[in-house]
Structures are given as C-alpha cells and as structure tokens.
Design a protein around this motif. Sequence first.
Motif, PDB file in Angstrom:
ATOM      1  N   ASN A 243       0.840  -1.203   0.000  1.00  0.00           N
ATOM      2  CA  ASN A 243       0.000   0.000   0.000  1.00  0.00           C
ATOM      3  C   ASN A 243       0.869   1.243   0.000  1.00  0.00           C
ATOM      4  OD1 ASN A 243      -2.385  -1.589   2.100  1.00  0.00           O
ATOM      5  ND2 ASN A 243      -2.663  -1.022  -0.006  1.00  0.00           N
ATOM      6  N   GLY A 244       0.515   2.168  -0.862  1.00  0.00           N
ATOM      7  CA  GLY A 244       1.226   3.440  -0.882  1.00  0.00           C
ATOM      8  C   GLY A 244       2.550   3.408  -1.608  1.00  0.00           C
TER       9      GLY A 244
ATOM     10  N   GLY B 213       3.062   3.493  -4.779  1.00  0.00           N
ATOM     11  CA  GLY B 213       3.085   4.391  -5.941  1.00  0.00           C
ATOM     12  C   GLY B 213       2.519   3.768  -7.206  1.00  0.00           C
ATOM     13  N   LYS B 214       1.861   2.632  -7.082  1.00  0.00           N
ATOM     14  CA  LYS B 214       1.316   1.947  -8.261  1.00  0.00           C
ATOM     15  C   LYS B 214       0.265   2.805  -8.972  1.00  0.00           C
ATOM     16  CE  LYS B 214      -0.145  -1.491  -5.680  1.00  0.00           C
ATOM     17  NZ  LYS B 214       0.331  -1.123  -4.347  1.00  0.00           N
ATOM     18  N   THR B 215      -0.687   3.279  -8.192  1.00  0.00           N
ATOM     19  CA  THR B 215      -1.766   4.073  -8.792  1.00  0.00           C
ATOM     20  C   THR B 215      -1.234   5.394  -9.344  1.00  0.00           C
ATOM     21  OG1 THR B 215      -3.344   3.060  -7.286  1.00  0.00           O
ATOM     22  CG2 THR B 215      -4.018   5.112  -8.320  1.00  0.00           C
ATOM     23  N   THR B 216      -0.283   5.976  -8.647  1.00  0.00           N
ATOM     24  CA  THR B 216       0.326   7.214  -9.134  1.00  0.00           C
ATOM     25  C   THR B 216       1.020   6.991 -10.470  1.00  0.00           C
ATOM     26  OG1 THR B 216       0.689   7.870  -6.844  1.00  0.00           O
ATOM     27  CG2 THR B 216       1.910   9.068  -8.513  1.00  0.00           C
TER      28      THR B 216
ATOM     29  N   GLN C 287      -8.652   1.990  -9.716  1.00  0.00           N
ATOM     30  CA  GLN C 287      -8.799   1.202  -8.494  1.00  0.00           C
ATOM     31  C   GLN C 287     -10.123   1.510  -7.797  1.00  0.00           C
ATOM     32  OE1 GLN C 287      -5.498   1.970  -5.929  1.00  0.00           O
ATOM     33  NE2 GLN C 287      -6.141   0.537  -4.368  1.00  0.00           N
TER      34      GLN C 287
ATOM     35  N   HIS D 273      -2.368  -7.082  -5.070  1.00  0.00           N
ATOM     36  CA  HIS D 273      -1.715  -7.425  -3.814  1.00  0.00           C
ATOM     37  C   HIS D 273      -1.611  -8.926  -3.665  1.00  0.00           C
ATOM     38  CE1 HIS D 273      -2.967  -3.284  -2.360  1.00  0.00           C
ATOM     39  NE2 HIS D 273      -1.655  -3.306  -2.349  1.00  0.00           N
TER      40      HIS D 273
HETATM   41  N1  LIG Z   1      -3.313  13.481  -4.246  1.00  0.00           N
HETATM   42  C1  LIG Z   1      -2.328  13.127  -3.428  1.00  0.00           C
HETATM   43  N2  LIG Z   1      -1.717  14.046  -2.665  1.00  0.00           N
HETATM   44  C2  LIG Z   1      -0.712  13.705  -1.840  1.00  0.00           C
HETATM   45  N3  LIG Z   1      -0.229  12.467  -1.714  1.00  0.00           N
HETATM   46  C3  LIG Z   1      -0.785  11.503  -2.436  1.00  0.00           C
HETATM   47  C4  LIG Z   1      -1.868  11.773  -3.339  1.00  0.00           C
HETATM   48  N4  LIG Z   1      -2.222  10.619  -3.931  1.00  0.00           N
HETATM   49  C5  LIG Z   1      -1.413   9.681  -3.429  1.00  0.00           C
HETATM   50  N5  LIG Z   1      -0.551  10.195  -2.538  1.00  0.00           N
HETATM   51  C6  LIG Z   1       0.496   9.468  -1.798  1.00  0.00           C
HETATM   52  O1  LIG Z   1       1.344   8.872  -2.727  1.00  0.00           O
HETATM   53  C7  LIG Z   1       1.744   7.583  -2.299  1.00  0.00           C
HETATM   54  C8  LIG Z   1       1.468   6.568  -3.374  1.00  0.00           C
HETATM   55  O2  LIG Z   1       0.079   6.424  -3.532  1.00  0.00           O
HETATM   56  P1  LIG Z   1      -0.534   5.414  -4.580  1.00  0.00           P
HETATM   57  O3  LIG Z   1      -1.991   5.592  -4.562  1.00  0.00           O
HETATM   58  O4  LIG Z   1       0.162   5.575  -5.882  1.00  0.00           O
HETATM   59  O5  LIG Z   1      -0.140   4.004  -3.936  1.00  0.00           O
HETATM   60  P2  LIG Z   1      -0.522   2.544  -4.401  1.00  0.00           P
HETATM   61  O6  LIG Z   1       0.741   1.829  -4.658  1.00  0.00           O
HETATM   62  O7  LIG Z   1      -1.507   2.592  -5.496  1.00  0.00           O
HETATM   63  O8  LIG Z   1      -1.186   1.977  -3.077  1.00  0.00           O
HETATM   64  P3  LIG Z   1      -2.413   0.970  -2.877  1.00  0.00           P
HETATM   65  O9  LIG Z   1      -1.873  -0.396  -2.986  1.00  0.00           O
HETATM   66  O10 LIG Z   1      -2.862   1.272  -1.486  1.00  0.00           O
HETATM   67  O11 LIG Z   1      -3.444   1.297  -3.900  1.00  0.00           O
HETATM   68  C9  LIG Z   1       0.995   7.332  -0.991  1.00  0.00           C
HETATM   69  O12 LIG Z   1       1.861   7.544   0.067  1.00  0.00           O
HETATM   70  C10 LIG Z   1      -0.096   8.352  -0.985  1.00  0.00           C
HETATM   71  O13 LIG Z   1      -0.397   8.762   0.315  1.00  0.00           O
END
Ligand SMILES: Nc1ncnc2c1ncn2[C@@H]1O[C@H](COP(=O)(O)OP(=O)(O)OP(=O)(O)O)[C@@H](O)[C@H]1O
Lengths: 308, 253
Positions: A40-41, A43-46, A85, A192
Amino acid sequence: MQPIISVKDLCKTYSSGFEALKSINLEVRKGEIFALLGPNGAGKTTLIGAICGIVNPTSGQVSVAGHDIKTDYRAARSMIGLVPQELTTNAFETVRADVSFSRGLFGKPANPALIEKILKDLSLWDKRDAKIITLSGGMKRRHMIAKALSHEPDILFLDEPTAGVDVELRRDMWNLVRQMRETGVTIILTTHYIEEAEEMADRIGVINKGEIVLVENKAELMRNLGKKQLTLLLQTPLESIPQALSAYQLELADGGSELVFTYDSRGERTGITALLADLGKAGIRFKDLQTSQSSLEDIFVNLVSDRT
Amino acid sequence: MNWRAVKAIYMFEMSRAFRTLLQSIVSPVISTSLYFVVFGTAIGSRINAIDGVSYGAFIVPGLIMLTLLTQSIANASFGIYFPKFTGTIYEVLSAPVSYLEVVLSYVGAAATKSIMLGLIILATASLFVPLHIEHPFFMLLFLVLTAVTFSLFGFIIGIWADGFEKLQLIPLLIVTPLTFLGGSFYSIEMLPPFWQTVSLFNPVVYLVSGFRWSFFGTADVGIGISLGMTLAFLALCMAIVAWIFRTGYRLKT
Ligand SMILES: Nc1ncnc2c1ncn2[C@@H]1O[C@H](COP(=O)(O)OP(=O)(O)OP(=O)(O)O)[C@@H](O)[C@H]1O
Ligand SMILES: [Mg+2]
C-alpha cells in the motif's frame, strides 16, 4: 523489439511535498501481461495515473508506442483503456448508455454490436438497462472494465481488478485477461495477491516507496521459486567444503556450523540421498536439519523490507 | 477535433437535464409566474409605466436575465464539479480529448439548457403581458452571449470549488446581489445619482440593459456599451479558462 510503453526518469512530487515516484524507469513489452506488485502506498496508482494523463508528472518522459504522452497525447491516450482502483461511476446512467458514452469519448463511432458483445462477455447484458447505482460492487467493477474495453484499447491498465471480488469472478477475470492478451492487447495490472501475479503475469515488476526494485520474467522468478534449500546443523564446524563433496551445490553458513544445500525440488532426483550418504562417508555429522523454500511472497517481502 | 467526444459529453450532460425534465422546466415556470403575480400584477399596477413601457412588460427582460444568469452558473458549475467530486472525471482526463473540447461540451450543454429556459420564461411571460420584441436578432444575441459567458463563469467556479459550500458561495454572495441590483426590476434612473454611479460597476446592469433594449428599443445605457461590456466579460472568462487548462489547475493532482 520497441517497448509499447517506455517510462524514463519519471518523478512525481505531490503538492503536499510527498515524493510518490522517484525516477521510475520501466519498459512494458507489446502483448505481455505485466504485473505491478507493491505494498500500500508504493506508488502503483500514481504511476498508472501519470501514464494515463490523470496525474501531472513532475519530471520525466513517458511514451506509448512512440507517442509522447504530453506532446502527442491524443495518439497515446487513444490506445489506452483504464480501469481505476476506485469504483467511481456515473451512478444514475444505465449500463449500456454509460459504456457507449465511453466509446464516444474516445472518438470512436457508435458500435452497438460491439457493446453488446462486451457486456455479454462480462455477464452484464441482463443489466444493460439497469441504473449503475443498482449494481453490486462486483458488477460495478465489471462495468468499469466494459467502459475501458468499449473503445478497443491496445493497452489495458487494471488497477487492482480483483480487489473485493469473489473467487469465481476472479477466475472469470483472469480468463478475460488471458483472452484479451490472445487478441494482442498489452495488459498492465496491479495486485496485492501474489498468486494472482504468479497465475497471470509474463513479467513482474516490484515497486516500493516510489522506486522500482525489480523487474523480472515470471519464469525466472519461478525457477528461483522451484529451488529449495536443505540446511544441516553440523556437530563440528567446517573450515571449508571438503573436496569429496565438490559435486554438490553447497555453501557454508553461520561461521561454518551450517551446511546449506540448494537443489531443484522439481528435478527428477534431488540428490539428497546421495549427499547424505557422501556426508556419512566423509565423516561429517549433523545434529539437526531443516528445509526451506522461498516463495514469490518471500522474495517480495525481502525486497520490500530490504529497503526500509 | 474529437467531435465525437464533444457530442458524447454534450449529450451526457443534456440527458442529465432531460432525466429531471419536469423539475428543470416546471420550477422556473412556476417561479416566473409568481414574479408576475406579485410584481407584475399586484405591485406593478401601482407603478407608472417606465419609458412608456408598462411595469409588467418592463420586468420581463430582467426576469429572463435573472434566470439565465443563475441557471447558467448553476448548470455549468455543477456539471464539472460533480464528476470531480465523484471521481468520474478520470475518464475525461484519460480520454484523447483536448481542453478546448472539454470546455466546448460542458459549457455548450450548460448554455443550451439555460437558453431553453430563457425561451420558456419568455413564453410564460407572454401569457401575462402582451410582448413585442423590437430587435429579435439582438434579443437572441444577448440571450446566447449571456448564457455562454455565465456558463463559462460557472465552469470556472465548478473547477475552483473543492466542496459543495464553495459551489454555493459565489452565486449566493456575489451573483444574486448583483442580479437583483442590476436593474432587473427597475430602471437605474430611478436610483439616487450616487447609486446610479455605483451601478455602472455592476456588469449585470449592462446585460439587463442591453437585453431590455432589444425588447423595447430604450435602455439605461447605450447598446454599444452593453454589447462591449458583455463581450469583455466573455473574453475575461475565456482567458481564465485557458489559464486553468494550461496549468491543469485543480483538475490534475
Ligand atoms: N493526491 C495526493 N496528494 C498527496 N499524496 C498523495 C496523493 N495521492 C497519493 N498520494 C500518496 O502517494 C503515495 C502513493 O500512492 P498510490 O496511490 O500511488 O499508492 P498505491 O501503490 O496505489 O497503493 P495501494 O496499494 O494502497 O493502492 C501514498 O503515500 C499516498 O499517500
Ligand atoms: Mg493504488
């Protein structure tokens, strides 16, 4: 072969100052299923958002089939279908109208026959005239997949497609993904579930804290997976491995008090019997033994915890 | 141009209005009728004709403008705010659609809706007072320009707002007072000189005045100035929208 997606030095710092992506370099090959794993977190979704135009990258380049996502965004985005997601839907639309809307949005002429096929493939045809708000969670997920498929993308991003989805539907989804791959669609999915990556992916990328820590063929990883280790706790420590045992894949550990034998558990013969016999002949005694096997999960956990 | 996308968003937005057709049409018809009963008949019968126009007829252009302004802003701000709020905006952002196309479709749909409403109110009004339109072309021109300008303005509010309160704030705090003080129900010549001068800083005065001129051929300010001010406000809104999209302001993280 030219990669279908090429990410170079991609960084994303959110306005909060949080560095979500730290110079990501990644190539996805045409026609493969690429699984992006990470806690979690990570950066995948980013990362997916930056490729698809939802997140403004801070720096770096992304090109999709040679089209830069900034300067040539129309060509790049036309090729991409995205299933995010989060379940976000136009709640008051009907299923079919909303899927047709997506097709129009991507500039494709109306094609009711294709929409019908997609809805049938996703077992949503019965619900075609239902309002989206009346669908169950799993149906909404499928509805979002239908939207992404409506414009016949060459690349499909699935951000945790099987989160909160029951076992049967998960199987259906895996089948669907495989079918899509057969028609030449490149698929990038995040998950996951390690077994999902094992089951589906051609290649696996692991991301942690905004950095890609590993990209590897699944076959390669599985070969490592197939390896087992037998650890013998010796009665008296050894200085070095005796000449007589040089034919075996042996290593000394814990200051010579442990002898570690690596073997392929899926091989015809593992060599354990012979090794134990030879140990006896060489006069090496042991007080205990244990076997261990690294799973993709272990590899993953190791990779991720190494960096903390 | 991705015209299919423009059409898709436009139709999507319009279908939202048609789903709530009853409420989109019935409520302005009722409220307009109420204005006529109260202002046109009950109070209006005690007010002298203004520039030879009976008070009932005099308030028609103002009433239409009032609805046009509030509805354009409400439609356009909600149209773009809602997908932002629910997250469905992801689809538009990931689609091969230029910002121009996004504005064209959202603002076009909002403007269409309020123009339709304006015409419905005009039709309702003609049931109460005999109406003669002196310059039909300018009437339509003002109708369209105002609808487009304030739909753009609403679009800006919808993008800027990050909560429902903010969505209500500007219309409530700024737009409603400006419209009521913009001469919808009176000629600004009826005001003391000081307030006449103050009124000239209210952009709505020019809209109402120009619109009224197209009906009756007389107005508080010259038609050229009215048209000029309307176009200036349109240009200002377009410039702000262009800036929003160049920077991705509040649309992309
Ligand atoms: N709009 C935003 N503003 C600030 N921080 C953000 C924003 N969106 C995401 N983040 C931060 O960026 C990091 C990566 O987030 P992301 O959603 O890409 O994770 P992820 O790998 O998709 O996680 P998950 O498995 O929970 O979906 C996290 O720490 C999150 O808190
Ligand atoms: Mg995520």
